[in-house]
Design a protein around this motif. Structure first.
Motif, PDB file in Angstrom:
ATOM      1  N   UNK A  32       0.827  -1.213   0.000  1.00  0.00           N
ATOM      2  CA  UNK A  32       0.000   0.000   0.000  1.00  0.00           C
ATOM      3  C   UNK A  32       0.859   1.260   0.000  1.00  0.00           C
ATOM      4  N   UNK A  33       1.949   1.247   0.749  1.00  0.00           N
ATOM      5  CA  UNK A  33       2.829   2.409   0.820  1.00  0.00           C
ATOM      6  C   UNK A  33       3.502   2.689  -0.517  1.00  0.00           C
ATOM      7  N   UNK A  34       3.919   1.626  -1.194  1.00  0.00           N
ATOM      8  CA  UNK A  34       4.703   1.798  -2.418  1.00  0.00           C
ATOM      9  C   UNK A  34       3.872   1.866  -3.687  1.00  0.00           C
ATOM     10  N   UNK A  35       2.660   1.341  -3.662  1.00  0.00           N
ATOM     11  CA  UNK A  35       1.817   1.381  -4.860  1.00  0.00           C
ATOM     12  C   UNK A  35       0.524   2.161  -4.637  1.00  0.00           C
ATOM     13  N   UNK A  36      -0.251   1.751  -3.652  1.00  0.00           N
ATOM     14  CA  UNK A  36      -1.576   2.342  -3.450  1.00  0.00           C
ATOM     15  C   UNK A  36      -1.509   3.820  -3.074  1.00  0.00           C
ATOM     16  N   UNK A  37      -0.543   4.184  -2.254  1.00  0.00           N
ATOM     17  CA  UNK A  37      -0.456   5.570  -1.780  1.00  0.00           C
ATOM     18  C   UNK A  37      -0.147   6.546  -2.906  1.00  0.00           C
ATOM     19  N   UNK A  38       0.384   6.055  -4.010  1.00  0.00           N
ATOM     20  CA  UNK A  38       0.704   6.945  -5.132  1.00  0.00           C
ATOM     21  C   UNK A  38      -0.151   6.608  -6.355  1.00  0.00           C
ATOM     22  N   UNK A  39      -1.365   6.108  -6.111  1.00  0.00           N
ATOM     23  CA  UNK A  39      -2.266   5.742  -7.202  1.00  0.00           C
ATOM     24  C   UNK A  39      -3.444   6.718  -7.258  1.00  0.00           C
ATOM     25  N   UNK A  40      -3.847   7.081  -8.448  1.00  0.00           N
ATOM     26  CA  UNK A  40      -4.961   8.012  -8.614  1.00  0.00           C
ATOM     27  C   UNK A  40      -6.287   7.420  -8.155  1.00  0.00           C
ATOM     28  N   UNK A  41      -6.361   6.101  -8.027  1.00  0.00           N
ATOM     29  CA  UNK A  41      -7.602   5.452  -7.606  1.00  0.00           C
ATOM     30  C   UNK A  41      -7.780   5.436  -6.088  1.00  0.00           C
ATOM     31  N   UNK A  42      -6.768   5.849  -5.358  1.00  0.00           N
ATOM     32  CA  UNK A  42      -6.794   5.776  -3.904  1.00  0.00           C
ATOM     33  C   UNK A  42      -6.990   7.123  -3.248  1.00  0.00           C
ATOM     34  N   UNK A  50     -11.247   0.284  -3.963  1.00  0.00           N
ATOM     35  CA  UNK A  50     -12.061  -0.926  -3.847  1.00  0.00           C
ATOM     36  C   UNK A  50     -11.231  -2.186  -4.099  1.00  0.00           C
ATOM     37  N   UNK A  51     -10.171  -2.086  -4.877  1.00  0.00           N
ATOM     38  CA  UNK A  51      -9.307  -3.235  -5.151  1.00  0.00           C
ATOM     39  C   UNK A  51      -8.596  -3.651  -3.869  1.00  0.00           C
ATOM     40  N   UNK A  52      -7.987  -2.690  -3.208  1.00  0.00           N
ATOM     41  CA  UNK A  52      -7.291  -2.961  -1.950  1.00  0.00           C
ATOM     42  C   UNK A  52      -8.260  -3.493  -0.903  1.00  0.00           C
ATOM     43  N   UNK A  53      -9.412  -2.879  -0.830  1.00  0.00           N
ATOM     44  CA  UNK A  53     -10.437  -3.289   0.134  1.00  0.00           C
ATOM     45  C   UNK A  53     -10.822  -4.752  -0.090  1.00  0.00           C
ATOM     46  N   UNK A  54     -11.090  -5.127  -1.324  1.00  0.00           N
ATOM     47  CA  UNK A  54     -11.496  -6.506  -1.641  1.00  0.00           C
ATOM     48  C   UNK A  54     -10.381  -7.503  -1.342  1.00  0.00           C
ATOM     49  N   UNK A  55      -9.147  -7.106  -1.587  1.00  0.00           N
ATOM     50  CA  UNK A  55      -8.021  -8.011  -1.366  1.00  0.00           C
ATOM     51  C   UNK A  55      -7.878  -8.403   0.100  1.00  0.00           C
ATOM     52  N   UNK A  67      -8.544  -9.415  -9.406  1.00  0.00           N
ATOM     53  CA  UNK A  67      -7.670  -9.998 -10.434  1.00  0.00           C
ATOM     54  C   UNK A  67      -6.521  -9.061 -10.786  1.00  0.00           C
ATOM     55  N   UNK A  68      -6.563  -7.822 -10.269  1.00  0.00           N
ATOM     56  CA  UNK A  68      -5.538  -6.823 -10.573  1.00  0.00           C
ATOM     57  C   UNK A  68      -4.243  -7.042  -9.798  1.00  0.00           C
ATOM     58  N   UNK A  69      -4.316  -7.713  -8.659  1.00  0.00           N
ATOM     59  CA  UNK A  69      -3.117  -7.935  -7.852  1.00  0.00           C
ATOM     60  C   UNK A  69      -2.425  -9.202  -8.321  1.00  0.00           C
TER      61      UNK A  69
END
Length: 89
Positions: A32-42, A50-55, A67-69
């Motif tokens: 999350x720190x290296x990918x999600x925190x710098x993503x426009x979807x977050x 919602x991807x992180x949440x579902x995972x 299926x994205x991870x």
């Protein structure tokens, strides 16, 4: 930004394209720190995607697991939906 050391990533290269799930909370936090925190979807700190949440709520073999991870060709965890923020370094 990589999560695994080169030696570990090398071992995962044959599994490229397979679904990836963090093995523990530390690994999930790094992702999350290296990918999600710098993503426009977050939202702040990658917490509203919602991807992180579902995972984190489904087992990797559950039909609703994202299926994205996946494991990238470099042997690193990756999100195929990742859109890098303009302000990210």
């Amino acid at each position: 930004m990589p999560i695994y050391l080169d030696k570990h990533a090398e071992l995962l290269k044959p599994r490229a394209g397979e679904l990836w799930r963090p093995s523990n909370g530390v690994e999930g936090d790094l992702f999350e720190e290296r990918l999600c925190a710098c993503c426009t979807k977050s939202g702040p700190n990658g917490k509203s995607c919602s991807i992180s949440f579902a995972a984190f709520f489904h087992d990797v073999d559950h039909p609703n697991y994202p299926k994205e991870w996946v494991i990238s060709e470099k042997g690193q965890p990756s999100c195929t939906a990742h859109e890098r923020c303009l302000f990210a370094v």
